[in-house]
Design an enzyme around this catalytic site. Structure first.
Site, mmCIF file in Angstrom:
data_model
loop_
_atom_site.group_PDB
_atom_site.id
_atom_site.type_symbol
_atom_site.label_atom_id
_atom_site.label_comp_id
_atom_site.label_asym_id
_atom_site.label_seq_id
_atom_site.Cartn_x
_atom_site.Cartn_y
_atom_site.Cartn_z
ATOM 1 N N THR A 278 0.838 -1.200 0.000
ATOM 2 C CA THR A 278 0.000 0.000 0.000
ATOM 3 C C THR A 278 0.867 1.241 0.000
ATOM 4 O OG1 THR A 278 -1.747 1.221 1.159
ATOM 5 C CG2 THR A 278 -0.202 0.013 2.552
ATOM 6 N N SER A 279 0.327 2.305 -0.586
ATOM 7 C CA SER A 279 1.017 3.593 -0.553
ATOM 8 C C SER A 279 0.467 4.449 0.580
ATOM 9 C CB SER A 279 0.795 4.313 -1.886
ATOM 10 O OG SER A 279 -0.596 4.554 -2.062
ATOM 11 N N ASN A 280 -0.546 3.912 1.259
ATOM 12 C CA ASN A 280 -1.317 4.717 2.212
ATOM 13 C C ASN A 280 -0.908 4.400 3.646
ATOM 14 O OD1 ASN A 280 -3.430 5.569 3.964
ATOM 15 N ND2 ASN A 280 -4.817 5.729 2.211
ATOM 16 N N ASP B 275 -8.286 -2.888 -1.464
ATOM 17 C CA ASP B 275 -8.952 -1.818 -2.190
ATOM 18 C C ASP B 275 -10.168 -1.417 -1.372
ATOM 19 O OD1 ASP B 275 -8.892 -0.043 -4.351
ATOM 20 O OD2 ASP B 275 -10.548 -1.093 -5.301
ATOM 21 N N GLY C 69 -8.032 10.535 4.518
ATOM 22 C CA GLY C 69 -9.031 10.421 3.446
ATOM 23 C C GLY C 69 -10.384 11.007 3.826
HETATM 24 P P1 ITT Z 1 -3.323 1.975 -1.859
HETATM 25 O O1 ITT Z 1 -4.203 1.639 -3.059
HETATM 26 O O2 ITT Z 1 -1.901 2.271 -2.218
HETATM 27 O O3 ITT Z 1 -3.460 0.965 -0.755
HETATM 28 P P2 ITT Z 1 -5.127 4.266 -1.632
HETATM 29 O O4 ITT Z 1 -5.155 5.426 -0.689
HETATM 30 O O5 ITT Z 1 -5.140 4.528 -3.102
HETATM 31 O O6 ITT Z 1 -3.881 3.353 -1.208
HETATM 32 P P3 ITT Z 1 -7.691 2.865 -1.853
HETATM 33 O O7 ITT Z 1 -7.691 2.938 -3.330
HETATM 34 O O8 ITT Z 1 -8.024 1.576 -1.214
HETATM 35 O O9 ITT Z 1 -6.281 3.295 -1.230
HETATM 36 O O10 ITT Z 1 -8.630 3.955 -1.196
HETATM 37 C C1 ITT Z 1 -9.574 4.676 -1.909
HETATM 38 C C2 ITT Z 1 -9.757 6.033 -1.304
HETATM 39 O O11 ITT Z 1 -10.585 5.904 -0.127
HETATM 40 C C3 ITT Z 1 -8.485 6.743 -0.869
HETATM 41 O O12 ITT Z 1 -8.594 8.109 -1.187
HETATM 42 C C4 ITT Z 1 -8.462 6.551 0.629
HETATM 43 O O13 ITT Z 1 -7.838 7.642 1.280
HETATM 44 C C5 ITT Z 1 -9.940 6.467 0.974
HETATM 45 N N1 ITT Z 1 -10.123 5.588 2.130
HETATM 46 C C6 ITT Z 1 -9.891 4.258 2.194
HETATM 47 N N2 ITT Z 1 -10.086 3.810 3.423
HETATM 48 C C7 ITT Z 1 -10.453 4.874 4.181
HETATM 49 C C8 ITT Z 1 -10.754 5.054 5.537
HETATM 50 O O14 ITT Z 1 -10.677 4.064 6.415
HETATM 51 N N3 ITT Z 1 -11.076 6.280 5.956
HETATM 52 C C9 ITT Z 1 -11.116 7.315 5.089
HETATM 53 N N4 ITT Z 1 -10.828 7.241 3.802
HETATM 54 C C10 ITT Z 1 -10.491 6.023 3.341
#
Ligand code: ITT
Length: 177
Positions: A6-8, A60, A137
């Protein structure tokens, strides 16, 4: 030890609180355009499994707003980067039905296995304002009860979140093997 691709950082920290021995790998993978989180996760896992040996998972996730017919859904990352939380609040101006849910789909594979997937959902409401800076997010605009996820400590969010549910399901599956 499990790799979490993950990048997050926010996702990683929450998952690490559940798994302990987790290592973040920010190596990227193709996020295909598809109608479901499952398709995106499954395609991504096929690509990642070919590049990284060892137990590995990816996730995802998306925010699904009922009054917006599930938008941003599979487009959540793009929408967060572009119109952001302020944009979602604008789209929801004058909208009475605030119901929404977050969904997390994780894919996992280890050296000798087939990929497996687990999912988790948390239901809540899109608030009328952004509150709190603890999460990431969409957390500041997604409310469960009186609090936004952005106002919750990780331990509190992990008691209810979509991610905690999908990760706990994987943890249970691994323990039962
Ligand atoms: P990776 O794919 O690299 O894991 P990403 O941030 O792109 O990281 P996702 O595509 O899974 O991850 O997430 C979709 C969006 O939803 C992204 O903008 C996240 O910040 C947001 N998101 C996911 N889970 C969340 C949470 O628990 N609370 C708030 N926002 C969330």
């Amino acid at each position: 030890m499990i790799y979490f691709v993950t990048s997050n950082k926010g996702k990683f920290v929450e998952a690490a609180a559940i798994f302990g021995d987790l290592v973040q790998k920010d190596i990227g993978y193709t996020e295909i355009q598809a109608d479901t989180l499952e398709e995106v996760a499954s395609f991504g896992m096929n690509e990642v499994a070919a590049r990284l040996k060892g137990p590995v998972m990816l996730e995802d996730a998306g925010l699904f707003v009922e009054a917006l017919q599930g938008f941003p859904g599979v487009y959540s990352a793009y929408v967060q980067k572009t119109i952001g939380n302020a944009g979602i609040l604008r789209l929801m101006q004058g909208v009475e039905n605030r119901r929404a849910y977050f969904k997390s789909v994780i894919a996992y594979v280890d050296a000798d296995g087939e990929p497996v997937m687990f999912s988790g959902v948390v239901h809540g409401q899109i608030g009328f304002e952004a509150r709190g800076s603890k999460g990431f997010g969409y957390d500041p605009i997604f409310y469960v009860g009186d609090l936004s996820l952005g106002e919750m400590e990780i331990t509190e969010k992990n008691r209810i979140s979509h991610r905690a549910k999908s990760m706990t399901a994987l943890k249970g599956w691994l323990a039962s093997r």
